[in-house]
Design a protein around this motif. Structure first.
Motif, short mmCIF file in Angstrom:
data_model
loop_
_atom_site.label_atom_id
_atom_site.label_comp_id
_atom_site.label_asym_id
_atom_site.label_seq_id
_atom_site.Cartn_x
_atom_site.Cartn_y
_atom_site.Cartn_z
N PRO A 1 13.81 38.88 10.81
CA PRO A 1 13.13 38.31 11.90
C PRO A 1 13.97 38.12 13.14
O PRO A 1 13.35 38.15 14.32
CB PRO A 1 13.01 36.98 11.27
CG PRO A 1 12.81 37.06 9.86
CD PRO A 1 13.88 38.32 9.65
N GLY A 2 15.15 37.98 13.11
CA GLY A 2 16.12 37.76 14.44
C GLY A 2 16.34 39.40 15.10
O GLY A 2 16.84 39.06 16.22
N ASP A 3 15.72 40.36 14.46
CA ASP A 3 16.17 41.56 15.20
C ASP A 3 15.39 41.80 16.57
O ASP A 3 15.93 42.78 17.42
CB ASP A 3 15.79 43.02 14.29
CG ASP A 3 16.79 42.89 13.23
OD1 ASP A 3 17.81 42.19 13.09
OD2 ASP A 3 16.52 43.53 12.14
N ILE A 4 14.31 41.34 16.73
CA ILE A 4 13.46 41.40 17.96
C ILE A 4 14.31 40.96 19.24
O ILE A 4 13.98 41.57 20.31
CB ILE A 4 12.24 40.72 17.93
CG1 ILE A 4 11.38 41.16 19.02
CG2 ILE A 4 12.36 39.16 17.75
CD1 ILE A 4 10.74 42.60 19.03
N GLY A 5 15.18 39.93 19.10
CA GLY A 5 15.74 39.51 20.14
C GLY A 5 17.15 40.57 20.63
O GLY A 5 17.16 40.72 21.90
N LEU A 6 17.55 41.42 19.62
CA LEU A 6 18.26 42.57 19.97
C LEU A 6 17.73 43.69 20.74
O LEU A 6 18.19 44.00 21.63
CB LEU A 6 18.95 43.16 18.80
CG LEU A 6 19.63 44.46 18.73
CD1 LEU A 6 20.92 44.33 19.63
CD2 LEU A 6 19.97 45.18 17.34
N TYR A 7 16.37 43.89 20.26
CA TYR A 7 15.84 44.88 21.18
C TYR A 7 15.17 44.31 22.49
O TYR A 7 15.22 45.39 23.31
CB TYR A 7 14.31 45.21 20.23
CG TYR A 7 13.53 46.31 20.90
CD1 TYR A 7 13.63 47.55 21.05
CD2 TYR A 7 12.05 45.83 21.51
CE1 TYR A 7 12.90 48.46 21.68
CE2 TYR A 7 11.29 46.72 22.33
CZ TYR A 7 11.94 48.14 22.14
OH TYR A 7 10.96 48.95 22.81
N SER A 8 15.09 43.18 22.61
CA SER A 8 14.66 42.72 23.93
C SER A 8 15.72 42.82 24.80
O SER A 8 15.72 43.19 25.98
CB SER A 8 14.33 41.12 23.83
OG SER A 8 14.08 40.65 25.09
N THR B 1 11.35 31.32 20.19
CA THR B 1 11.57 31.53 18.81
C THR B 1 11.29 33.10 18.56
O THR B 1 10.57 33.79 19.21
CB THR B 1 10.65 30.80 18.00
OG1 THR B 1 9.32 31.07 18.43
CG2 THR B 1 10.79 29.22 18.44
N THR B 2 11.36 33.46 17.18
CA THR B 2 10.99 34.79 16.67
C THR B 2 9.87 35.03 16.60
O THR B 2 9.16 36.16 17.16
CB THR B 2 11.74 35.12 15.41
OG1 THR B 2 13.16 34.78 15.26
CG2 THR B 2 11.51 36.19 14.87
N GLU B 3 8.90 34.00 16.53
CA GLU B 3 7.50 34.32 16.41
C GLU B 3 6.94 34.41 17.71
O GLU B 3 6.07 35.13 18.11
CB GLU B 3 6.81 32.94 15.68
CG GLU B 3 7.06 32.67 14.27
CD GLU B 3 8.70 32.41 13.99
OE1 GLU B 3 9.25 31.92 14.86
OE2 GLU B 3 8.95 32.44 12.79
N VAL B 4 7.64 33.64 18.66
CA VAL B 4 7.02 33.89 20.00
C VAL B 4 7.26 35.58 20.61
O VAL B 4 6.29 35.95 21.20
CB VAL B 4 7.65 32.85 20.83
CG1 VAL B 4 7.26 33.11 22.35
CG2 VAL B 4 7.10 31.48 20.69
N MET B 5 8.53 35.79 20.38
CA MET B 5 8.97 36.90 20.99
C MET B 5 8.02 38.37 19.94
O MET B 5 7.87 39.21 20.61
CB MET B 5 10.56 37.19 20.44
CG MET B 5 11.29 36.31 21.54
SD MET B 5 13.01 36.67 21.25
CE MET B 5 13.09 38.16 22.26
N ASN B 6 7.68 38.04 18.94
CA ASN B 6 7.04 39.17 18.09
C ASN B 6 5.73 38.85 18.65
O ASN B 6 5.27 40.15 18.75
CB ASN B 6 7.02 38.61 16.29
CG ASN B 6 8.48 38.98 15.83
OD1 ASN B 6 8.98 39.87 16.07
ND2 ASN B 6 8.41 38.15 14.51
#
Length: 236
Positions: free
Chosen positions: A144-151, A57-62
């Protein structure tokens, strides 16, 4: 029978000859090689662990990236250092080849362009660092979904080493004119060729391995070896 030196060598002035035997550019290639390996290692550390059957989830990645901000800073620093050192190494490599090849040869420019392509990939790999280092949990900056792009961003771009394959093949071809030591030419054909083949395939990120190895071996070779070339310039 004495070997006739290329016209480019004969035209070198005393000042240029002194610069040509300098090995600082090659030493920076060693710096670039180790910094790039550190960059790849840190990008792997920063990537969240994907467990089969789990939901990322986004929360887990953040939370994952908030806990690893020191590693994000280290990744940024070593990757930019690698890019800067690569440009200097590429410029020195171009000058070294130009001094030993015919003036009409394109190999010096091809080798330089290949190294610079890797440097560009390194810089681009750090392009989003500030955005996510300071704005990971700030929805006013990042959705919220941007962190996936950075990863995905930091786990891909610093691994794009296609240019090293091009540079390695250029050194391999330069060896046919005895412009560089034979063993460095062989390294160029083998590791440069492998890097280029991987870059051409869907497994392109694996090119970072042989590409970085080519850089380190070549940089060490020009730093610690290449004595025949330096002796030629001292006699000119």
């Amino acid at each position: 029978m004495s070997r006739t030196l290329p016209s480019a060598v004969l035209a070198v002035s005393d000042t240029e000859a002194t610069a040509a035997v300098s090995r600082s550019w090659a030493a920076l290639g060693i710096v670039a090689g180790f910094a790039s390996l550190a960059s790849v290692f840190l990008s792997m550390m920063l990537s969240p662990e994907y467990v089969a059957g789990s939901v990322m989830t986004t929360e887990v990645m953040n939370r994952h990236y908030l806990d690893r901000q020191p590693f994000m800073i280290a990744f940024h620093v070593v990757t930019v250092v690698s890019a800067f050192a690569l440009v200097v190494f590429g410029a020195g490599l171009q000058r070294r080849l130009r001094a030993s090849l015919q003036a009409s040869s394109l190999l010096p420019q091809v080798a330089f362009a290949g190294v610079v392509l890797v440097a560009v990939s390194q810089i681009m790999g750090t392009a989003l660092d500030t955005e996510f280092l300071f704005g990971t949990s700030d929805t006013a900056i990042n959705l919220p979904g941007d962190i996936g792009l950075y990863s995905h961003w930091i786990a891909t771009l610093p691994w794009v080493w296609a240019g090293a394959g091009l540079a390695g093949l250029a050194l391999g071809a330069a060896g046919r004119s005895r412009a560089i030591p034979v063993w460095l030419s062989i390294v160029g054909w083998v590791l440069g060729g492998l890097t280029a083949l991987l870059a051409l395939s869907p497994l392109q990120y694996m090119a970072a391995g042989p590409g970085a190895l080519w850089l380190l071996v070549t940089a060490f070779g020009f730093t610690l070896g290449d004595r025949a070339h330096r002796r030629e310039f001292l006699r000119v």
